[in-house]
Design a protein around this motif. Structure first.
Motif, PDB file in Angstrom:
ATOM      1  N   VAL B 104       0.827  -1.211   0.000  1.00 29.77           N
ATOM      2  CA  VAL B 104       0.000   0.000   0.000  1.00 29.77           C
ATOM      3  C   VAL B 104       0.857   1.255   0.000  1.00 29.77           C
ATOM      4  O   VAL B 104       0.584   2.203  -0.730  1.00 29.77           O
ATOM      5  CB  VAL B 104      -0.946   0.009   1.223  1.00 29.77           C
ATOM      6  CG1 VAL B 104      -1.641   1.349   1.368  1.00 29.77           C
ATOM      7  CG2 VAL B 104      -1.971  -1.098   1.081  1.00 29.77           C
ATOM      8  N   GLU B 105       1.921   1.267   0.796  1.00 29.07           N
ATOM      9  CA  GLU B 105       2.700   2.501   0.945  1.00 29.07           C
ATOM     10  C   GLU B 105       3.765   2.660  -0.122  1.00 29.07           C
ATOM     11  O   GLU B 105       4.164   3.771  -0.436  1.00 29.07           O
ATOM     12  CB  GLU B 105       3.373   2.539   2.325  1.00 29.07           C
ATOM     13  CG  GLU B 105       2.410   2.582   3.496  1.00 29.07           C
ATOM     14  CD  GLU B 105       1.582   3.855   3.524  1.00 29.07           C
ATOM     15  OE1 GLU B 105       2.042   4.870   2.979  1.00 29.07           O
ATOM     16  OE2 GLU B 105       0.466   3.820   4.078  1.00 29.07           O
ATOM     17  N   ARG B 106       4.276   1.565  -0.660  1.00 26.45           N
ATOM     18  CA  ARG B 106       5.450   1.682  -1.501  1.00 26.45           C
ATOM     19  C   ARG B 106       5.280   1.219  -2.945  1.00 26.45           C
ATOM     20  O   ARG B 106       6.227   1.247  -3.715  1.00 26.45           O
ATOM     21  CB  ARG B 106       6.609   0.887  -0.871  1.00 26.45           C
ATOM     22  CG  ARG B 106       7.232   1.602   0.287  1.00 26.45           C
ATOM     23  CD  ARG B 106       7.554   3.007  -0.144  1.00 26.45           C
ATOM     24  NE  ARG B 106       8.025   3.838   0.925  1.00 26.45           N
ATOM     25  CZ  ARG B 106       9.269   3.832   1.345  1.00 26.45           C
ATOM     26  NH1 ARG B 106      10.142   3.020   0.813  1.00 26.45           N
ATOM     27  NH2 ARG B 106       9.633   4.640   2.305  1.00 26.45           N
ATOM     28  N   THR B 107       4.102   0.701  -3.312  1.00 27.26           N
ATOM     29  CA  THR B 107       3.932   0.281  -4.696  1.00 27.26           C
ATOM     30  C   THR B 107       2.686   0.943  -5.272  1.00 27.26           C
ATOM     31  O   THR B 107       1.950   1.628  -4.568  1.00 27.26           O
ATOM     32  CB  THR B 107       3.764  -1.248  -4.811  1.00 27.26           C
ATOM     33  OG1 THR B 107       2.485  -1.576  -4.283  1.00 27.26           O
ATOM     34  CG2 THR B 107       4.843  -1.982  -4.055  1.00 27.26           C
ATOM     35  N   ASP B 108       2.468   0.709  -6.563  1.00 26.11           N
ATOM     36  CA  ASP B 108       1.326   1.347  -7.220  1.00 26.11           C
ATOM     37  C   ASP B 108       0.087   0.463  -7.219  1.00 26.11           C
ATOM     38  O   ASP B 108      -0.739   0.536  -8.117  1.00 26.11           O
ATOM     39  CB  ASP B 108       1.705   1.716  -8.663  1.00 26.11           C
ATOM     40  CG  ASP B 108       2.058   0.488  -9.481  1.00 26.11           C
ATOM     41  OD1 ASP B 108       2.238  -0.596  -8.865  1.00 26.11           O
ATOM     42  OD2 ASP B 108       2.161   0.602 -10.707  1.00 26.11           O
ATOM     43  N   ILE B 109      -0.053  -0.383  -6.214  1.00 20.03           N
ATOM     44  CA  ILE B 109      -1.231  -1.250  -6.132  1.00 20.03           C
ATOM     45  C   ILE B 109      -2.500  -0.389  -6.051  1.00 20.03           C
ATOM     46  O   ILE B 109      -2.464   0.743  -5.568  1.00 20.03           O
ATOM     47  CB  ILE B 109      -1.123  -2.164  -4.885  1.00 20.03           C
ATOM     48  CG1 ILE B 109      -2.128  -3.304  -4.977  1.00 20.03           C
ATOM     49  CG2 ILE B 109      -1.351  -1.366  -3.607  1.00 20.03           C
ATOM     50  CD1 ILE B 109      -1.939  -4.344  -3.904  1.00 20.03           C
ATOM     51  N   GLY B 110      -3.598  -0.925  -6.593  1.00 22.91           N
ATOM     52  CA  GLY B 110      -4.848  -0.160  -6.596  1.00 22.91           C
ATOM     53  C   GLY B 110      -5.589  -0.261  -5.265  1.00 22.91           C
ATOM     54  O   GLY B 110      -5.142  -0.925  -4.335  1.00 22.91           O
TER      55      GLY B 110
END
Ligand code: ATP
Ligand code: MG
Lengths: 368, 580
Positions: B104-110
């Motif tokens: 959640v904090e470090r990737t571009d996940i939706g």
């Protein structure tokens, strides 16, 4: 009006248990009704501490503070009036504008929650009058975070004046403003408090502010009072190397007191020759001394002319500042800083004849 | 400087009449001592009384209880179980939470917002409700998972059983993920991504950067999160009670409950108190370890307070897998709740089927809202939740102000005493409170449970308020004093409104935990002070499973209605205050 007697303050030891050096050492000041009084000094010299002690936010370790004849603090009689009963106005270094209130509510706070109690109708009128005084009448309903630095400073000022206190404390109120605004606020602020006849204690580490605004200045260093006097006295007659270097720029020249005349004027042997200078009573002939003269005080001329204290020097460096020429001249073993008129036409490498007028020379007390 | 030695500071002196703040700190100190210290002293005294006696009625001191407890062959097993349970569940919980927080904090996940909201809202689901759901899913008899497995693969017996140590560890591990997520996400957010970028610029491959830069920087933080949760899990009572007792996996907290609530004989309070003392010592050791770890963490602090530009890693081909993984986690979390929802509409519990659909009924909800006992439990719960969270936050703000702003010994002492409940396991505190109030009129009232919750949650309240207060410029308060305001006016007009977003969040946390807790309601239970959580436990054991399910659904919905709007309001308030 306001007097501080022998204030001492030592903060309690910090986390690692080390006792810090005292923040105030035997500080005594007497401030007159309606005076614009400035506490000046380098960072950490105890200016804010003094102000906090006057406000009652800190208590001195010992000493006595009286306001208008009322003792508000006395370590011997065990008196300490809390800050909310001292009836002061104060502008904080960070302005301390409450972000959850509007401009109006900020200024109305002392009237609503302070002692005395003001009738509802009066509050509105007095707040608006205070805001008008600082030119913010149109901002009354704005939430405080939506203000510029200069506007916040004015709100803080309005808040400290709304109760019509007899003393107002200002802790570096201009230090967060940009240079232009600072210049105009200096005049505005002084005019405002002067027109209201309020006794003002002003804290700053900026010598220009101190010199241009104050009736009197107390110069502090490491918690001690170094010099007390009008701006003119502080600038022209510094009593120590610290005072000379902290306020304005200075040439400090080492020498020996050669003789003393009956009129209080003595002669000092410097590395390049003899200069006449007023000498304090207690200075013994033959002692090592320091002679101070301001860069503006040195008279420099291109042409050759005979005068009592006139010396030939070589100009090593010139920078054109605009308002004046900033020059360094070599004279014997010394390098003398001189501010000359921008129209005087000196050039690097030229010879310059320097004169040290005796009323501009000051003999400094020995360094501690 | 001959002058200097005359200035050596003596003991800090206060001048003039005592200020309101000084008087209030004395009052608060007395209150906290009565709430926290007095019960512990009585607990210790009770552990020294002969079996069967109460501390007030005897003046004999004996070490018999300690001899008996130490000689008990079950003690090592108890401690072993407790540590295994805590270690297993924390390992699972922190690992899962770290993975999700990193995504959640470090990737571009939706779906970042939804994930954060779901994690926060999970506070509304009491662990005991989850446990009941899991029992319906995985009990060896008619657990849905077993039924399905049996019919699909023609298996016999029970392929899975909820009643085992590993199932308990797994369920608890899943249940603490939301709490761990909140803490770890904070850690990740405060870490400057430039530190990582510096690693890659200097030639390290992404995995090396993760291993050599990211992890070492995070280890102290993760360690202190881990130890904090470990402490909480060592003290946990609800899941070990509901699942562990049937599974015959007793831990220290449930053992103490059994001693105090023996069905066969009079409760042996002396022995209970002795076990309580052991438990207290274990918790104290853990909290010392925690402080060491935190101090270690300070050395690595990379929190600079600057606003970082989020530096999000593209997941690329892994995007779908990561989203599916997170989705699966939420599905697993929802399952027990869905089963309870299903059950709450049935006249008697049965496995979902077409045939069962025809039997759907609202009877259970009618029962919840009409049976006097359950209605009283609901009213009590509302009283309990509102009163304890409000009292905790009001006290916390005052205590935090005194301990942060006044640097007197009094302030330090107050800070330490109000932090102490952190180290006291709830069951121990419950026993201590039971012992001290057993003979008073307060016993049997909801007031006693409120008092217990105030004591238990004050540590959390003061700690969060301490942190929030440190961010408020001292001059904002001084300005109020100089303007003529007294201490209470300053608190009411300046500190409370400025801290409001933090106060609301803290209030919610206490409210949520007060509603879900079964430790104090069960230890202090009488017929008059039943609350929703304890009523749930009673209904479940009666057993009136469908009514219990309906009550659980009502409780969770009620909490959701409280948590979500207040949280949104607090968040909005927080952003409004910041300068545009
Ligand atoms: N609350 C405090 N606790 C301990 N020491 C303090 C505290 N406040 C100030 N000091 C120390 O007392 C000395 C004087 O500080 P003070 O704030 O009065 O300086 P100042 O002249 O206002 O400096 P500045 O111009 O930087 O504001 C400093 O050495 C400072 O470190
Ligand atoms: Mg200062």
């Amino acid at each position: 009006m306001l007097s501080l007697e022998n204030l001492q303050k030592t903060y309690p030891p910090t986390g690692d248990g080390e006792t810090p050096p005292p923040a105030l050492v035997d500080l005594s000041l007497e401030i007159a009704q309606g005076e614009f009084f400035t506490l000046l000094g380098p960072s950490g010299c105890g200016k804010s501490t003094t102000l906090q002690c006057i406000a009652g936010l800190e208590h001195p370790t010992s000493g006595r503070i009286t306001m208008d004849g009322r003792t508000v603090f006395c370590s011997d009689a065990n008196i300490a009036v809390p800050p909310n009963r001292r009836g002061l106005g104060m502008v904080f270094q960070s302005y301390a504008i409450w972000p959850h209130l509007t401009v109006f509510e900020n200024v109305a706070f002392p009237l609503r929650y302070g002692p005395g109690g003001t009738a509802r109708g009066d509050v509105r009128a007095r707040v608006l009058a205070a805001l008008e005084r600082v030119g913010l009448q149109d901002f009354a309903d704005r939430p405080a975070p939506y203000l510029s630095g200069g506007q916040q400073q004015r709100v803080a000022l309005a808040r400290s004046l709304v109760n019509e206190p007899s003393i107002i404390l200002l802790d570096e109120p201009l230090s967060n403003l940009d240079a232009k605004l600072r210049d105009s606020m200096r005049v505005e602020l002084r005019d405002l408090v002067k027109s209201l006849g309020i006794t003002t204690i002003y804290v700053t580490h900026d010598q220009t502010e101190a010199l241009s605004m104050s009736d009197r200045i107390a110069l502090l260093n490491k918690g001690r009072l170094v010099q007390l006097g009008t701006p003119d006295e502080i600038y022209k007659r510094p009593n120590s190397a610290f005072a000379a270097e902290f306020v304005g720029r200075s040439n400090i020249l080492k020498g020996r007191l050669a003789e003393r005349g009956a009129d209080g004027i003595g002669l000092v042997d410097l590395s390049f020759g003899r200069v006449a200078c007023p000498v304090p009573e207690n200075q013994s002939v033959g002692a090592q001394v320091e002679l101070m003269i301001r860069p503006h005080g040195v008279r420099a001329e291109n042409g050759e002319a005979a005068a009592a204290s006139r010396f030939r020097s070589t100009i090593r460096r010139i920078s054109f500042v605009g308002e004046f020429l900033d020059m360094e001249a070599e004279l014997g073993d010394e390098t003398i800083r001189i501010f000359a008129s921008p129209y005087s036409g000196f050039r690097e490498g030229d010879a310059a004849w320097l004169e040290f007028p005796q009323d501009r020379c000051v003999l400094l007390a020995e360094r501690a | 400087m001959a002058h200097a030695d005359t200035l050596a500071p003596g003991p800090a002196r206060t001048f003039g009449r005592p200020t309101t703040a000084t008087i209030m700190s004395l009052v608060l100190l007395a209150l906290m001592t009565a709430l926290v210290i007095a019960p512990l002293i009585l607990l210790f005294r009770t552990s020294l009384t002969p079996a069967g006696e109460l501390p007030f009625s005897t003046d004999v001191y004996t070490l018999d209880n300690y001899r008996e407890a130490l000689g008990n062959p079950r003690l090592p097993i108890l401690i072993g179980n407790t540590l295994t349970y805590a270690f297993g569940s924390v390992t699972i919980g922190v690992t899962l939470a770290f993975a999700i927080a990193w995504l959640v904090e470090r990737t571009d996940i939706g779906f970042k917002r939804s994930i954060r909201t779901m994690m926060f809202s999970w506070m509304a689901v009491p662990p005991i409700v989850m446990a009941f759901g899991w029992i319906l899913l995985g009990n060896p008899g008619n657990g849905i998972i077993n039924v399905i497995l049996r019919s699909l693969f023609a298996m016999k017996g029970a392929p899975v059983s909820i009643y085992s140590m590993w199932a308990m560890v797994l369920i608890t591990g899943f249940a603490i993920v939301p709490t761990a997520f909140t803490m770890i996400a904070g850690l990740l957010r405060n870490m400057d991504p430039q530190l990582e970028s510096a690693g890659s610029v200097h030639g390290a491959r992404p995995f090396s950067v993760f291993r050599r830069v990211t992890l070492p920087l995070l280890v102290p933080g993760l360690l202190s999160v881990g130890i904090l949760l470990f402490m909480a899990m060592v003290q946990a009572f609800d899941l070990p009670l509901v699942i562990g007792l049937t599974a015959r996996v007793p831990v220290l907290s449930t053992q103490i409950y059994l001693l105090a609530h023996s069905d066969v004989s009079r409760p042996d309070y002396s022995l209970t108190a002795t076990f309580g003392t052991f438990f207290l010592v274990l918790a104290l050791i853990l909290i010392l370890v925690y402080f060491r770890a935190v101090r270690l963490g300070e050395r690595f602090r990379v929190v600079t307070g600057k606003a970082f530009r989020p530096n999000l890693k593209p997941l690329g081909g892994w995007h779908r897998l990561a989203t599916a993984g997170v989705g699966f986690y939420f599905l697993v979390m929802m399952l027990p709740f869905l089963v309870l929802l299903w059950t709450s509409f049935l006249p008697f519990y049965s496995v979902p089927s077409m045939e069962a659909l025809s039997r759907l009924t609202l009877e259970n909800y009618q029962a919840v809202f009409s049976e006097t006992r359950i209605v009283r439990a609901l009213v009590n719960t509302i009283l309990l939740v509102l009163a304890s969270s409000t009292i905790v936050m009001v006290l916390s703000v005052m205590i935090a102000w005194i301990s942060v702003r006044s640097k007197t010994r009094l302030g330090r002492l107050l800070e330490v005493i109000s932090f102490a409940p952190m180290a006291i396991p709830p069951v121990v505190l419950a026993i201590a409170i039971l012992l001290i109030y057993l003979r008073t009129p307060l016993y049997g009232t909801i007031g006693l449970i409120i008092l217990a919750h105030v004591t238990a949650y004050i540590a959390f309240g003061t700690r969060t308020m301490n942190a929030a207060l440190l961010q408020i410029h001292k001059e904002l308060e001084n300005a109020a004093f100089v303007c003529g305001a007294g201490w209470f006016t300053m608190l009411r007009r300046v500190i409370f409104p400025l801290l409001l977003p933090h106060i609301l969040n803290g209030w919610l946390w206490v409210a949520g935990h007060s509603a879900r807790d079964i430790t104090f309601p069960l230890f202090l239970i009488t017929t008059t002070n039943v609350v929703a959580a304890s009523e749930l436990y009673i209904l479940w054991n009666t057993p009136e499973i469908p009514t219990a399910a309906a009550l659980a659904v009502v409780l969770v919905s009620g909490l959701l209605c409280l948590v979500v709007p207040v949280q949104i309001f607090a968040a909005r308030l927080g952003t409004e205050r910041r300068k545009p």
